[in-house]
Design an enzyme around this catalytic site. Structure first.
Site, mmCIF file in Angstrom:
data_model
loop_
_atom_site.group_PDB
_atom_site.id
_atom_site.type_symbol
_atom_site.label_atom_id
_atom_site.label_comp_id
_atom_site.label_asym_id
_atom_site.label_seq_id
_atom_site.Cartn_x
_atom_site.Cartn_y
_atom_site.Cartn_z
ATOM 1 N N HIS A 259 -1.046 -15.524 28.851
ATOM 2 C CA HIS A 259 -0.345 -14.301 29.671
ATOM 3 C C HIS A 259 0.467 -14.385 29.732
ATOM 4 O O HIS A 259 1.366 -15.310 29.646
ATOM 5 C CB HIS A 259 -0.857 -14.001 30.878
ATOM 6 C CG HIS A 259 -0.608 -13.572 32.114
ATOM 7 N ND1 HIS A 259 -0.020 -13.828 32.892
ATOM 8 C CD2 HIS A 259 -1.206 -11.841 32.438
ATOM 9 C CE1 HIS A 259 0.022 -12.235 33.993
ATOM 10 N NE2 HIS A 259 -0.177 -11.689 33.631
ATOM 11 N N ARG A 260 1.108 -13.626 29.102
ATOM 12 C CA ARG A 260 3.178 -13.088 28.367
ATOM 13 C C ARG A 260 3.548 -14.146 27.859
ATOM 14 O O ARG A 260 4.384 -14.833 28.247
ATOM 15 C CB ARG A 260 3.209 -12.869 30.014
ATOM 16 C CG ARG A 260 3.182 -11.907 31.411
ATOM 17 C CD ARG A 260 3.759 -11.864 32.390
ATOM 18 N NE ARG A 260 3.261 -11.387 33.583
ATOM 19 C CZ ARG A 260 3.419 -11.300 34.162
ATOM 20 N NH1 ARG A 260 5.011 -12.363 35.458
ATOM 21 N NH2 ARG A 260 2.553 -10.412 36.081
ATOM 22 N N LYS B 166 2.939 -0.577 29.681
ATOM 23 C CA LYS B 166 2.948 -0.438 31.512
ATOM 24 C C LYS B 166 3.917 0.656 32.218
ATOM 25 O O LYS B 166 4.685 1.228 32.740
ATOM 26 C CB LYS B 166 4.523 -1.755 31.597
ATOM 27 C CG LYS B 166 4.159 -3.139 31.545
ATOM 28 C CD LYS B 166 2.808 -3.094 33.556
ATOM 29 C CE LYS B 166 2.754 -5.054 33.539
ATOM 30 N NZ LYS B 166 1.401 -5.111 34.353
ATOM 31 N N ASP C 288 3.636 -7.015 27.303
ATOM 32 C CA ASP C 288 3.500 -5.929 28.118
ATOM 33 C C ASP C 288 4.414 -5.669 27.591
ATOM 34 O O ASP C 288 5.348 -5.255 27.281
ATOM 35 C CB ASP C 288 4.286 -6.127 29.932
ATOM 36 C CG ASP C 288 3.246 -7.090 30.554
ATOM 37 O OD1 ASP C 288 2.379 -7.252 31.088
ATOM 38 O OD2 ASP C 288 3.574 -8.253 31.063
ATOM 39 N N HIS D 28 7.630 -7.275 31.192
ATOM 40 C CA HIS D 28 7.177 -7.571 32.612
ATOM 41 C C HIS D 28 6.809 -5.633 33.486
ATOM 42 O O HIS D 28 6.514 -4.997 34.029
ATOM 43 C CB HIS D 28 6.381 -7.627 32.937
ATOM 44 C CG HIS D 28 5.534 -8.276 34.300
ATOM 45 N ND1 HIS D 28 5.539 -7.595 35.754
ATOM 46 C CD2 HIS D 28 3.953 -8.001 34.432
ATOM 47 C CE1 HIS D 28 4.473 -7.864 36.294
ATOM 48 N NE2 HIS D 28 3.794 -7.563 35.639
ATOM 49 N N ASP E 246 -1.457 -18.729 32.330
ATOM 50 C CA ASP E 246 -0.151 -18.793 32.209
ATOM 51 C C ASP E 246 -0.366 -20.478 31.452
ATOM 52 O O ASP E 246 0.441 -20.518 31.244
ATOM 53 C CB ASP E 246 0.231 -18.455 33.266
ATOM 54 C CG ASP E 246 0.257 -17.673 34.497
ATOM 55 O OD1 ASP E 246 0.541 -16.444 33.064
ATOM 56 O OD2 ASP E 246 0.116 -17.881 35.366
ATOM 57 N N GLU F 35 -0.578 -4.630 27.148
ATOM 58 C CA GLU F 35 -0.056 -3.862 28.287
ATOM 59 C C GLU F 35 0.207 -2.728 28.798
ATOM 60 O O GLU F 35 1.881 -2.637 28.032
ATOM 61 C CB GLU F 35 -0.552 -4.476 29.239
ATOM 62 C CG GLU F 35 -0.650 -4.137 30.712
ATOM 63 C CD GLU F 35 -0.398 -4.411 31.581
ATOM 64 O OE1 GLU F 35 -1.128 -5.492 31.638
ATOM 65 O OE2 GLU F 35 -0.468 -3.831 33.428
ATOM 66 N N GLU G 241 -1.386 -12.040 25.366
ATOM 67 C CA GLU G 241 -0.862 -10.976 26.137
ATOM 68 C C GLU G 241 0.468 -10.219 26.087
ATOM 69 O O GLU G 241 0.735 -11.393 27.074
ATOM 70 C CB GLU G 241 -2.042 -10.739 27.799
ATOM 71 C CG GLU G 241 -2.288 -9.510 28.507
ATOM 72 C CD GLU G 241 -0.807 -9.475 29.952
ATOM 73 O OE1 GLU G 241 -0.604 -8.318 30.664
ATOM 74 O OE2 GLU G 241 -0.021 -10.584 29.606
HETATM 75 O O1 G3P Z 1 -3.152 -8.160 31.320
HETATM 76 C C1 G3P Z 1 -3.735 -8.584 32.510
HETATM 77 C C2 G3P Z 1 -2.323 -8.732 33.605
HETATM 78 O O2 G3P Z 1 -1.646 -9.350 32.938
HETATM 79 C C3 G3P Z 1 -2.016 -7.419 34.912
HETATM 80 O O3 G3P Z 1 -1.452 -8.007 35.347
HETATM 81 O O4 G3P Z 1 1.388 -7.747 36.770
HETATM 82 O O5 G3P Z 1 0.732 -9.730 35.057
HETATM 83 O O6 G3P Z 1 0.587 -7.887 34.041
HETATM 84 P P1 G3P Z 1 0.529 -8.209 35.542
HETATM 85 CA CA CA Z 2 -0.197 -7.794 32.048
#
Ligand code: G3P
Ligand code: CA
Length: 244
Positions: free
Chosen positions: A8-9, A112, A37, A50, A230, A110, A35
């Site tokens: 995640h990121r 944004k 953003d 993000h 994470d 993703e 993943e």
């Molecule tokens: O894509 C899943 C998750 O990343 C969505 O929430 O705020 O972490 O971008 P956020």
């Molecule tokens: Ca995200």
């Protein structure tokens, strides 16, 4: 099928989110996907960050879309996390894909665009993935239902995921009705029926953001297609415990 572990990121517990260091560490740890953003600069360059504002994750201030790409590239995107990561910069999607394309990984981009409706963000990202021939191992996701509708024309060529943290009696059907073909949900929405409903519709379901052992176990037990975490090293370890 095994639940895919998606950083995640990047490996954002260990390195500043959405930076090259975070992506490289995730890959080295054995994450199976990444993943990230995407927002747009003033001159329409897709960049990996993000927040709409650069303040939290750089040494700058102000909105991403008030910077040109040349300007935003001057910011430091690593030192806020730890001085040892100073020198990381905000990446363009293109810079990132030049590295990513050679790795055998799954990708989730993703958009944004739920706070700022960046014009043409969908087609800019889609065309970049097409250029790098990554459509068949990527998912484009967004919280913005109108953006999912705009991506209907792409869903035959790339997976389009509706992202949500809101309860709804039939999320799988809602996703289909919007035009998506995958569902990404916050952990609190997860239950066995939802996984079953998605799978009945041939729709992958992935869950965010899973950092706790018990939650990892539940996602594996329910047969989720992926988790966003994470801590990809921990998620791999827990999955080994679960499967052995
Ligand atoms: O894509 C899943 C998750 O990343 C969505 O929430 O705020 O972490 O971008 P956020
Ligand atoms: Ca995200």
């Amino acid at each position: 099928m095994q639940t895919k572990i998606i950083a995640h990121r990047g490996a954002s517990k260990y390195a500043p989110e959405n930076t090259m260091d975070a992506f490289k560490i995730a890959y080295e740890m054995g994450a199976e996907g990444i993943e990230t953003d995407v927002q747009l600069t003033k001159d329409h360059v897709p960049v990996l960050i993000h927040d709409e504002n650069v303040k939290r994750t750089t040494n700058g201030t102000g909105l991403v879309n008030n910077y040109t790409f040349t300007e935003i590239k001057q910011l430091d995107a690593g030192a806020w996390f730890n001085q040892s990561f100073a020198g990381n910069t905000i990446l363009s999607l293109e810079e990132f894909l030049q590295w990513f394309v050679h790795k055998p990984l799954y990708l989730n981009i993703e958009l944004k665009n739920n706070k700022i409706e960046y014009k043409n963000l969908e087609s800019i990202v889609y065309e970049m993935l097409e250029h790098f021939q990554l459509l068949n191992r990527s998912t484009i996701s967004t919280f913005n239902p109108n953006s999912i509708k705009r991506m209907r024309r792409y869903r035959k060529h790339v997976e389009v995921a509706f992202l949500t943290s809101r309860r709804n009696r039939n999320l799988a059907q809602l996703t289909k009705d919007l035009g998506g073909n995958a569902l990404h949900v916050k952990y609190r929405l997860l239950h066995a029926n939802l996984v079953e409903q998605c799978h009945q519709k041939n729709m992958p379901i992935r869950v965010y953001t899973i950092n706790k052992t018990v939650r990892m176990f539940n996602c594996y037990k329910y047969g989720c297609d992926g988790i966003f975490t994470d801590v990809p090293d921990k998620a791999l370890h827990v999955r080994n415990l679960y499967t052995n």
